[in-house]
Design a protein around this motif. Structure first.
Motif, PDB file in Angstrom:
ATOM      1  N   LEU A 229     145.671  90.633 -12.229  1.00 45.32           N
ATOM      2  CA  LEU A 229     145.448  91.232 -13.790  1.00 45.32           C
ATOM      3  C   LEU A 229     145.832  92.739 -13.914  1.00 45.32           C
ATOM      4  O   LEU A 229     145.245  93.493 -13.008  1.00 45.32           O
ATOM      5  CB  LEU A 229     144.481  90.834 -14.323  1.00 45.32           C
ATOM      6  N   PRO A 230     146.413  93.311 -14.534  1.00 47.73           N
ATOM      7  CA  PRO A 230     146.526  94.796 -14.862  1.00 47.73           C
ATOM      8  C   PRO A 230     145.377  95.189 -15.504  1.00 47.73           C
ATOM      9  O   PRO A 230     144.689  94.523 -16.070  1.00 47.73           O
ATOM     10  CB  PRO A 230     147.660  95.056 -15.678  1.00 47.73           C
ATOM     11  N   PRO A 231     145.007  96.635 -15.679  1.00 47.03           N
ATOM     12  CA  PRO A 231     143.760  97.059 -16.314  1.00 47.03           C
ATOM     13  C   PRO A 231     143.921  96.743 -17.719  1.00 47.03           C
ATOM     14  O   PRO A 231     145.207  96.605 -18.402  1.00 47.03           O
ATOM     15  CB  PRO A 231     143.966  98.587 -16.007  1.00 47.03           C
ATOM     16  N   THR A 232     142.942  96.791 -18.372  1.00 43.96           N
ATOM     17  CA  THR A 232     142.744  96.490 -20.029  1.00 43.96           C
ATOM     18  C   THR A 232     142.364  97.771 -20.486  1.00 43.96           C
ATOM     19  O   THR A 232     141.922  98.747 -19.826  1.00 43.96           O
ATOM     20  CB  THR A 232     141.742  95.278 -20.355  1.00 43.96           C
ATOM     21  N   ALA A 233     142.548  98.324 -21.635  1.00 44.89           N
ATOM     22  CA  ALA A 233     142.267  99.491 -22.584  1.00 44.89           C
ATOM     23  C   ALA A 233     140.878  98.972 -23.108  1.00 44.89           C
ATOM     24  O   ALA A 233     140.593  98.123 -24.032  1.00 44.89           O
ATOM     25  CB  ALA A 233     143.284  99.689 -23.417  1.00 44.89           C
ATOM     26  N   GLY A 234     139.729  99.612 -22.646  1.00 43.67           N
ATOM     27  CA  GLY A 234     138.367  99.155 -23.195  1.00 43.67           C
ATOM     28  C   GLY A 234     137.299 100.174 -22.999  1.00 43.67           C
ATOM     29  O   GLY A 234     137.470 101.117 -22.032  1.00 43.67           O
ATOM     30  N   ASP A 235     136.237  99.946 -23.651  1.00 40.84           N
ATOM     31  CA  ASP A 235     134.978 100.892 -23.526  1.00 40.84           C
ATOM     32  C   ASP A 235     134.068  99.969 -22.538  1.00 40.84           C
ATOM     33  O   ASP A 235     133.550  98.671 -23.076  1.00 40.84           O
ATOM     34  CB  ASP A 235     134.232 101.117 -24.801  1.00 40.84           C
ATOM     35  N   PRO A 236     133.755 100.336 -21.506  1.00 42.49           N
ATOM     36  CA  PRO A 236     133.075  99.306 -20.403  1.00 42.49           C
ATOM     37  C   PRO A 236     131.785  98.915 -20.826  1.00 42.49           C
ATOM     38  O   PRO A 236     131.334  97.820 -20.628  1.00 42.49           O
ATOM     39  CB  PRO A 236     133.020 100.135 -19.058  1.00 42.49           C
ATOM     40  N   GLY A 279     155.788  97.952 -35.002  1.00 38.98           N
ATOM     41  CA  GLY A 279     155.560  97.719 -33.572  1.00 38.98           C
ATOM     42  C   GLY A 279     154.459  96.645 -33.506  1.00 38.98           C
ATOM     43  O   GLY A 279     153.583  96.240 -34.373  1.00 38.98           O
ATOM     44  N   SER A 280     154.177  96.109 -32.331  1.00 38.57           N
ATOM     45  CA  SER A 280     153.095  95.338 -31.948  1.00 38.57           C
ATOM     46  C   SER A 280     152.429  95.361 -30.765  1.00 38.57           C
ATOM     47  O   SER A 280     153.217  95.946 -29.714  1.00 38.57           O
ATOM     48  CB  SER A 280     153.771  93.798 -31.999  1.00 38.57           C
ATOM     49  N   GLU A 281     151.382  94.713 -30.603  1.00 36.20           N
ATOM     50  CA  GLU A 281     150.677  94.927 -29.316  1.00 36.20           C
ATOM     51  C   GLU A 281     150.218  93.329 -28.895  1.00 36.20           C
ATOM     52  O   GLU A 281     149.745  92.675 -29.214  1.00 36.20           O
ATOM     53  CB  GLU A 281     149.115  95.804 -29.561  1.00 36.20           C
ATOM     54  N   SER A 282     150.687  93.297 -27.485  1.00 37.98           N
ATOM     55  CA  SER A 282     150.680  92.205 -26.787  1.00 37.98           C
ATOM     56  C   SER A 282     148.974  91.895 -26.234  1.00 37.98           C
ATOM     57  O   SER A 282     148.199  92.995 -26.003  1.00 37.98           O
ATOM     58  CB  SER A 282     151.328  91.934 -25.469  1.00 37.98           C
ATOM     59  N   LEU A 283     148.411  90.662 -26.160  1.00 37.17           N
ATOM     60  CA  LEU A 283     147.175  90.458 -25.769  1.00 37.17           C
ATOM     61  C   LEU A 283     147.153  89.455 -24.621  1.00 37.17           C
ATOM     62  O   LEU A 283     146.812  88.205 -24.883  1.00 37.17           O
ATOM     63  CB  LEU A 283     146.393  89.644 -26.922  1.00 37.17           C
ATOM     64  N   PRO A 284     147.704  89.746 -23.459  1.00 40.75           N
ATOM     65  CA  PRO A 284     147.894  88.820 -22.605  1.00 40.75           C
ATOM     66  C   PRO A 284     146.896  88.603 -21.657  1.00 40.75           C
ATOM     67  O   PRO A 284     146.650  87.599 -20.870  1.00 40.75           O
ATOM     68  CB  PRO A 284     149.107  89.644 -21.615  1.00 40.75           C
ATOM     69  N   LEU A 285     145.792  89.377 -21.676  1.00 36.99           N
ATOM     70  CA  LEU A 285     144.626  89.215 -20.868  1.00 36.99           C
ATOM     71  C   LEU A 285     143.677  88.117 -21.261  1.00 36.99           C
ATOM     72  O   LEU A 285     143.116  88.653 -22.490  1.00 36.99           O
ATOM     73  CB  LEU A 285     143.788  90.762 -20.417  1.00 36.99           C
ATOM     74  N   LEU A 349     142.609  90.218 -24.873  1.00 34.92           N
ATOM     75  CA  LEU A 349     142.471  91.848 -24.621  1.00 34.92           C
ATOM     76  C   LEU A 349     144.039  92.293 -24.521  1.00 34.92           C
ATOM     77  O   LEU A 349     144.773  91.846 -23.771  1.00 34.92           O
ATOM     78  CB  LEU A 349     141.477  92.223 -23.751  1.00 34.92           C
ATOM     79  N   PRO A 350     144.481  93.188 -24.861  1.00 35.60           N
ATOM     80  CA  PRO A 350     145.391  94.103 -24.640  1.00 35.60           C
ATOM     81  C   PRO A 350     145.265  94.755 -23.003  1.00 35.60           C
ATOM     82  O   PRO A 350     144.390  95.060 -22.703  1.00 35.60           O
ATOM     83  CB  PRO A 350     145.495  95.158 -25.679  1.00 35.60           C
ATOM     84  N   VAL A 351     146.655  95.036 -22.712  1.00 36.14           N
ATOM     85  CA  VAL A 351     146.849  95.867 -21.419  1.00 36.14           C
ATOM     86  C   VAL A 351     147.035  97.271 -21.798  1.00 36.14           C
ATOM     87  O   VAL A 351     147.299  97.791 -22.777  1.00 36.14           O
ATOM     88  CB  VAL A 351     148.286  95.280 -20.781  1.00 36.14           C
ATOM     89  N   TRP A 352     146.157  98.044 -20.591  1.00 40.70           N
ATOM     90  CA  TRP A 352     146.381  99.474 -20.877  1.00 40.70           C
ATOM     91  C   TRP A 352     147.785  99.888 -20.974  1.00 40.70           C
ATOM     92  O   TRP A 352     148.314  99.717 -20.161  1.00 40.70           O
ATOM     93  CB  TRP A 352     145.665 100.161 -19.721  1.00 40.70           C
ATOM     94  N   ARG A 353     148.234 100.801 -21.996  1.00 38.29           N
ATOM     95  CA  ARG A 353     149.321 101.454 -21.912  1.00 38.29           C
ATOM     96  C   ARG A 353     149.474 102.972 -22.024  1.00 38.29           C
ATOM     97  O   ARG A 353     150.473 103.659 -22.558  1.00 38.29           O
ATOM     98  CB  ARG A 353     150.237 100.671 -23.359  1.00 38.29           C
ATOM     99  N   GLY A 354     148.442 103.577 -21.729  1.00 44.38           N
ATOM    100  CA  GLY A 354     148.400 105.033 -21.828  1.00 44.38           C
ATOM    101  C   GLY A 354     147.509 105.445 -22.877  1.00 44.38           C
ATOM    102  O   GLY A 354     146.501 105.011 -22.990  1.00 44.38           O
ATOM    103  N   ALA A 355     148.091 106.258 -23.800  1.00 44.69           N
ATOM    104  CA  ALA A 355     147.166 106.623 -24.915  1.00 44.69           C
ATOM    105  C   ALA A 355     146.717 105.663 -25.896  1.00 44.69           C
ATOM    106  O   ALA A 355     147.538 104.604 -26.000  1.00 44.69           O
ATOM    107  CB  ALA A 355     147.935 107.607 -25.686  1.00 44.69           C
TER     108      ALA A 355
END
Length: 374
Positions: A229-236, A279-285, A349-355
């Motif tokens: 799994l790639p990293p997600t974008a989140g507050d741990p 645009g849209s955001e994927s939720l693959p996780l 959850l979404p995947v981390w995409r940078g900003a």
């Protein structure tokens, strides 16, 4: 371009489709129906539909009504359980194929992620309503509550043993109300999630270790992680709170002897959220927490994430509402399906995409625009 063949059209129908004979036996099933029931068409053909759905299934009533009336019949938002799978809400369409032989075409439309996302956003709005109440509770209740508790302590010093029992009760109840205010006050934290790239398995391991050392010591844990799994974008810290709440909910549901909790992760592409700014955001996780408890009462499953809704005798109904709020703040969605002996919470959850996406844009997120699974 030549017209597509029947087989091509039949195979391209994205929803489970079945052709039933006059005796409700399955004559044909498309690939989507095979996937839906985890059963091959060859195994289904010739067998009565009631064998898979149950003889008392509402789907059979829809099929027979279409056959009697000779016109297409639709019924929306009814529970359909195939085999030993959990019963979930579906839309059903049945249409007679021929006037004389009683054959009926049955289409099963699973209520997709768009409906679930709408409910998730509704839960988020309800949680925000609790946010406004939280600040008032903290100010208006804490001060008099402290006075009541202090007065009870002073009275206790000059009373006999019989009367001290009453002052002890006052202090106990005051402490209980204080804890309830603490939980409600969590909704008052309006700070945006401090998102950064993180490995969701690190968060899950922290939550699992804390659970095993405390409230879930009686349960047997098992993990089924996808290490790629790639990293997600989140507050741990916020995600840790989410999964601790879900594990606590599972631990309280499973039996003291033989209780089991399974944590699994997977990459499930196809679900996307549209944003008003374009645009849209994927939720693959996908993170799934499954327990073998008695299940959530059928009447509460759809509202389980609403504030103050709880299936527990002494529950406050705030833990899962907070989970829904925090996941929505992360741009994700949480859902629950339950049947006796198995309850499953799924977090997407979404995947981390940078900003990180703009928070104001996030707050107005729309519904799912595409989905690969129900």
């Amino acid at each position: 371009m030549s017209a597509p063949s029947f087989e091509a059209i039949w195979g391209a129908v994205p929803y489970p489709a079945l052709v039933l004979g006059a005796d409700d036996a399955i004559c044909a099933a498309n690939p989507a129906a095979e996937s839906f029931g985890a059963v091959s068409a060859r195994h289904m053909e010739g067998r009565p539909l009631g064998r898979f759905l149950g003889e008392d299934s509402a789907v059979l009533d829809v099929v027979r009504q279409a056959r009697r009336s000779g016109v297409s019949v639709a019924q929306y938002d009814i529970l359909v359980g195939w085999g030993d799978q959990a019963a979930l809400s579906h839309n059903i369409h049945a249409a007679p194929l021929n006037e004389n032989d009683g054959a009926v075409l049955l289409l099963i439309h699973p209520l997709g992620m768009a409906d679930k996302m709408d409910r998730s956003l509704g839960h988020r709005s309800a949680a925000r309503s609790v946010t406004g109440m939280a600040a008032m509770l903290a100010h208006e209740i804490r001060n008099p509550l402290a006075g009541i508790s202090g007065a009870a302590q002073l009275l206790e010093m000059g009373l006999g043993d019989a009367d001290r029992e009453l002052t002890s009760l006052i202090q106990t109840e005051a402490a209980r109300i204080g804890k309830l205010v603490d939980r409600v006050e969590q909704f008052g934290d309006l700070r945006p999630a401090q998102r950064r790239p993180l490995n969701i398995h690190d968060v899950l391991d922290r939550a699992r270790r804390a659970a095993r050392a405390g409230f879930a010591a009686h349960a047997r844990f098992s993990e089924d992680y996808d290490p790629s799994l790639p990293p997600t974008a989140g507050d741990p810290d916020q995600l840790l709170q989410v999964f601790q709440n879900l594990l606590k909910n599972a631990a309280e549901a499973v039996p003291k002897v033989g209780g089991s909790i399974t944590i699994s992760t997977a990459y499930a592409p196809g679900v996307k959220m549209q944003r008003p700014g374009g645009g849209s955001e994927s939720l693959p996780l996908l993170v799934t927490i499954t327990d073998n408890g008695p299940g959530v009462p059928e009447g509460l499953v759809r509202d389980i994430f609403d504030p103050f809704v709880s299936s527990k005798v002494n529950g406050t109904g705030l833990g899962l509402s907070l989970v829904s709020k925090l996941i929505a703040d992360h741009g994700g969605v949480v859902e629950c399906d339950s049947r006796p002996g198995r309850t499953r919470f799924r977090v997407r959850l979404p995947v981390w995409r940078g900003a990180a996406p703009d928070e104001k844009e996030r707050a107005g997120s729309g519904v799912v625009v595409s989905e690969a699974e129900a």
